[in-house]
Design an enzyme around this catalytic site. Structure first.
Site, PDB file in Angstrom:
ATOM      1  N   GLU A   1      -9.852  11.031  -4.564  1.00 34.73           N
ATOM      2  CA  GLU A   1      -8.715  10.777  -3.671  1.00 34.73           C
ATOM      3  C   GLU A   1      -7.653   9.942  -4.383  1.00 34.73           C
ATOM      4  OE1 GLU A   1      -9.951   9.543   0.268  1.00 34.73           O
ATOM      5  OE2 GLU A   1      -8.132   8.345   0.552  1.00 34.73           O
TER       6      GLU A   1
ATOM      7  N   ASP B   1      -3.437  11.164  -0.836  1.00 33.18           N
ATOM      8  CA  ASP B   1      -3.349  10.290   0.329  1.00 33.18           C
ATOM      9  C   ASP B   1      -1.960   9.653   0.331  1.00 33.18           C
ATOM     10  OD1 ASP B   1      -3.574   8.408   2.323  1.00 33.18           O
ATOM     11  OD2 ASP B   1      -5.382   7.457   1.602  1.00 33.18           O
TER      12      ASP B   1
ATOM     13  N   LYS C   1      -2.523   9.910   7.187  1.00 29.18           N
ATOM     14  CA  LYS C   1      -2.306   8.754   8.056  1.00 29.18           C
ATOM     15  C   LYS C   1      -1.294   9.131   9.136  1.00 29.18           C
ATOM     16  CE  LYS C   1      -4.631   5.969   5.146  1.00 29.18           C
ATOM     17  NZ  LYS C   1      -5.472   7.038   4.543  1.00 29.18           N
TER      18      LYS C   1
ATOM     19  N   TYR D   1       0.839  -1.207   0.000  1.00 27.36           N
ATOM     20  CA  TYR D   1       0.000   0.000   0.000  1.00 27.36           C
ATOM     21  C   TYR D   1       0.871   1.253   0.000  1.00 27.36           C
ATOM     22  CZ  TYR D   1      -3.198   3.581   1.775  1.00 27.36           C
ATOM     23  OH  TYR D   1      -3.909   4.743   1.944  1.00 27.36           O
TER      24      TYR D   1
ATOM     25  N   LYS E   1     -14.003   2.836  -3.059  1.00 29.33           N
ATOM     26  CA  LYS E   1     -12.749   2.442  -3.706  1.00 29.33           C
ATOM     27  C   LYS E   1     -13.038   2.064  -5.157  1.00 29.33           C
ATOM     28  CE  LYS E   1      -9.993   2.038   0.087  1.00 29.33           C
ATOM     29  NZ  LYS E   1      -9.060   3.159   0.255  1.00 29.33           N
TER      30      LYS E   1
ATOM     31  N   TRP F   1     -10.975   7.737  10.025  1.00 31.46           N
ATOM     32  CA  TRP F   1     -11.267   6.352   9.651  1.00 31.46           C
ATOM     33  C   TRP F   1     -10.513   5.454  10.610  1.00 31.46           C
ATOM     34  CZ3 TRP F   1      -8.594   1.911   8.356  1.00 31.46           C
ATOM     35  CH2 TRP F   1      -9.369   0.864   7.848  1.00 31.46           C
TER      36      TRP F   1
ATOM     37  N   ASP G   1     -11.856   6.862  -4.096  1.00 27.07           N
ATOM     38  CA  ASP G   1     -10.434   6.594  -3.851  1.00 27.07           C
ATOM     39  C   ASP G   1      -9.852   5.637  -4.892  1.00 27.07           C
ATOM     40  OD1 ASP G   1      -7.941   6.391  -2.792  1.00 27.07           O
ATOM     41  OD2 ASP G   1      -8.559   5.648  -0.821  1.00 27.07           O
TER      42      ASP G   1
ATOM     43  N   GLN H   1     -16.351   6.528   1.552  1.00 29.76           N
ATOM     44  CA  GLN H   1     -15.234   6.478   0.613  1.00 29.76           C
ATOM     45  C   GLN H   1     -15.457   5.249  -0.282  1.00 29.76           C
ATOM     46  OE1 GLN H   1     -11.512   4.578   1.566  1.00 29.76           O
ATOM     47  NE2 GLN H   1     -10.445   6.528   1.341  1.00 29.76           N
TER      48      GLN H   1
ATOM     49  N   ALA I   1      -3.662   3.478   8.316  1.00 31.85           N
ATOM     50  CA  ALA I   1      -3.894   2.470   7.280  1.00 31.85           C
ATOM     51  C   ALA I   1      -4.661   1.277   7.854  1.00 31.85           C
ATOM     52  CB  ALA I   1      -2.567   2.025   6.687  1.00 31.85           C
TER      53      ALA I   1
HETATM   54  C1  0XW Z   1      -9.541   3.701   3.861  1.00 32.80           C
HETATM   55  N1  0XW Z   1      -8.203   3.695   4.377  1.00 32.80           N
HETATM   56  C2  0XW Z   1      -8.056   4.749   5.379  1.00 32.80           C
HETATM   57  C3  0XW Z   1      -7.929   2.346   4.979  1.00 32.80           C
HETATM   58  C4  0XW Z   1      -6.982   1.569   4.127  1.00 32.80           C
HETATM   59  O1  0XW Z   1      -5.754   1.486   4.722  1.00 32.80           O
HETATM   60  C5  0XW Z   1      -6.857   2.391   2.879  1.00 32.80           C
HETATM   61  C6  0XW Z   1      -7.097   3.796   3.349  1.00 32.80           C
HETATM   62  C7  0XW Z   1      -7.203   4.768   2.213  1.00 32.80           C
HETATM   63  O2  0XW Z   1      -7.920   5.774   2.280  1.00 32.80           O
HETATM   64  O3  0XW Z   1      -6.500   4.600   1.190  1.00 32.80           O
HETATM   65 MG    MG Z   2      -7.047   6.691   0.453  1.00 36.71          MG
END
Ligand code: 0XW
Ligand code: MG
Length: 368
Positions: free
Chosen positions: A218, A241, A265, A56, A164, A320, A193, A162, A294
């Site tokens: 994102e 990010d 993070k 990641y 993905k 998160w 994201d 969010q 993360a």
């Molecule tokens: C959603 N998150 C905060 C958790 C995973 O680690 C990925 C991350 C993100 O926004 O990329």
């Molecule tokens: Mg992200």
């Protein structure tokens, strides 16, 4: 109060539901590293770092433990009073590896908070709220199922979702975003994201094909340079990010006007102490951001919430935490929980969470 011993533990965190799917990687179980710092006064502080797998970002669980092995022996005997001095000492012991230092920084703050009888949010400048918003992160999935989960999570009280995308064809990503928008409309804010998975060309196509949906985009592409080329070519606001690898990366992005906001993070930025600088830089330019990590259990969750509580609410995109994807808690008495899409800020001294005694077994390393 001086540092007497540093114990390092590991614990597996299997993903509830089996898999967490992002553009670049699928993860099934995460390897969390915990540090326990014991002082000569008998106070105990905890910290945690838990990369979401080894691809990641440039972090991995064994790397975190190797970095702690470099740093920890040089911390024994130091006074836990000035966090700045402890940070300096960590930087003198090892260049970089902020994600490992972050665990130690958390434990120092936990100790100092307990010693002074104040929550960590107070040490970070002071809470402006006693409850912070969270957001739900939906993994890359089929359009209808993603829209159904999105509607459920809005009902559960999440003010932000969010979604993905990436790592598959553009048509499926576009269909997913339209279905989610039909299902939830303005009831929650949306972040889309890409987790670095789109080319500039597909990011531009996706932006055009979803023009009417008010989302923030994102980390669509891999590098900051690629993301920079989107400026003026996409209509959705762009957040960074993964590219915010350290404080200077955030400074570069802000000064170049590349980012309209950030997914941040705590461990990637080197810990809570260093992240307060990023928080304040974002405040100067009115840039919204998250306070996440993360992955990780209650220790990391508490850290994210304490920092999120110090951010002006209009710029707070949410904290998160991995709770929705983890079974159980480290601290059954005072767990960090999402209720109605929000998280109560711990009011007890320090981080306000303590793992159950013995729950991680024997330490994998002891210093001091
Ligand atoms: C959603 N998150 C905060 C958790 C995973 O680690 C990925 C991350 C993100 O926004 O990329
Ligand atoms: Mg992200």
């Amino acid at each position: 109060m001086r540092i007497k011993t540093i114990n390092v533990y590991t614990t597996p965190l299997p993903v509830k539901g089996g898999v967490y799917r992002m553009a670049s990687t699928d993860v099934q179980s995460l390897d969390s590293t915990l540090v326990e710092i014991v002082t000569d006064e008998g106070l105990v502080g905890w910290g945690e770092t838990c990369p979401v797998g080894p691809v990641y970002q440039p972090h991995h669980a064994l790397g975190a433990r190797a970095a702690v092995a470099e740093i920890a022996p040089g911390m024994i005997g130091l006074e836990v009073a000035s966090i700045r001095l402890l940070t300096k000492r960590m930087d003198e012991r090892l260049n970089g590896h902020g994600y490992a230092k972050a665990a130690l920084d958390m434990a120092f703050l936990d100790l100092l908070g307990q010693k002074l009888g104040v929550p960590v949010s107070t040490l970070l400048g002071g809470a402006v709220t006693d409850r912070v918003p969270s957001y739900y992160s939906l993994i890359v999935g089929p359009p209808d199922e993603t829209a159904r989960i999105a509607a459920d999570k809005v009902k559960a009280g999440y003010p932000r979702l969010q979604i993905k995308i990436a790592g598959r064809n553009l048509e499926e990503d576009v269909a997913t975003l339209h279905k989610v928008w039909e299902a939830i409309g303005y009831k929650a804010r949306i972040a889309v994201d890409g987790n670095r998975g789109l080319t500039v060309a597909s990011a531009i196509h996706l932006d055009r094909l979803c023009q009417a949906i008010p989302f923030v985009f994102e980390q669509p592409c891999n590098t900051m340079e690629e993301v920079a080329t989107l400026k003026g070519r996409v209509t959705h606001p762009v957040y960074l990010d993964e590219n915010t690898e350290d404080l200077n990366a955030v400074l570069r992005a802000i000064s170049a006007g590349i980012a309209d906001g950030f997914g941040l993070k705590v461990t990637r930025l080197g810990g809570l102490t260093k992240m307060t600088t990023v928080r304040d830089m974002c405040a100067i330019r009115s840039l919204p951001h998250t306070c996440d990590d993360a992955w990780g259990g209650d220790i990391i969750a508490a850290a994210c919430v304490h920092l999120a509580a110090t951010v002006e609410p209009r710029r707070m995109e949410g904290a998160w935490i991995a709770q929705e994807y983890i079974k159980g808690h480290f601290d059954a008495k005072h767990p960090i929980v999402i209720e109605n899409g929000h998280i109560a800020v711990p009011q007890r001294p320090g981080l306000g969470v303590k793992p159950e005694p013995g729950m991680f077994g024997q330490p994998v390393a002891t210093y001091g």
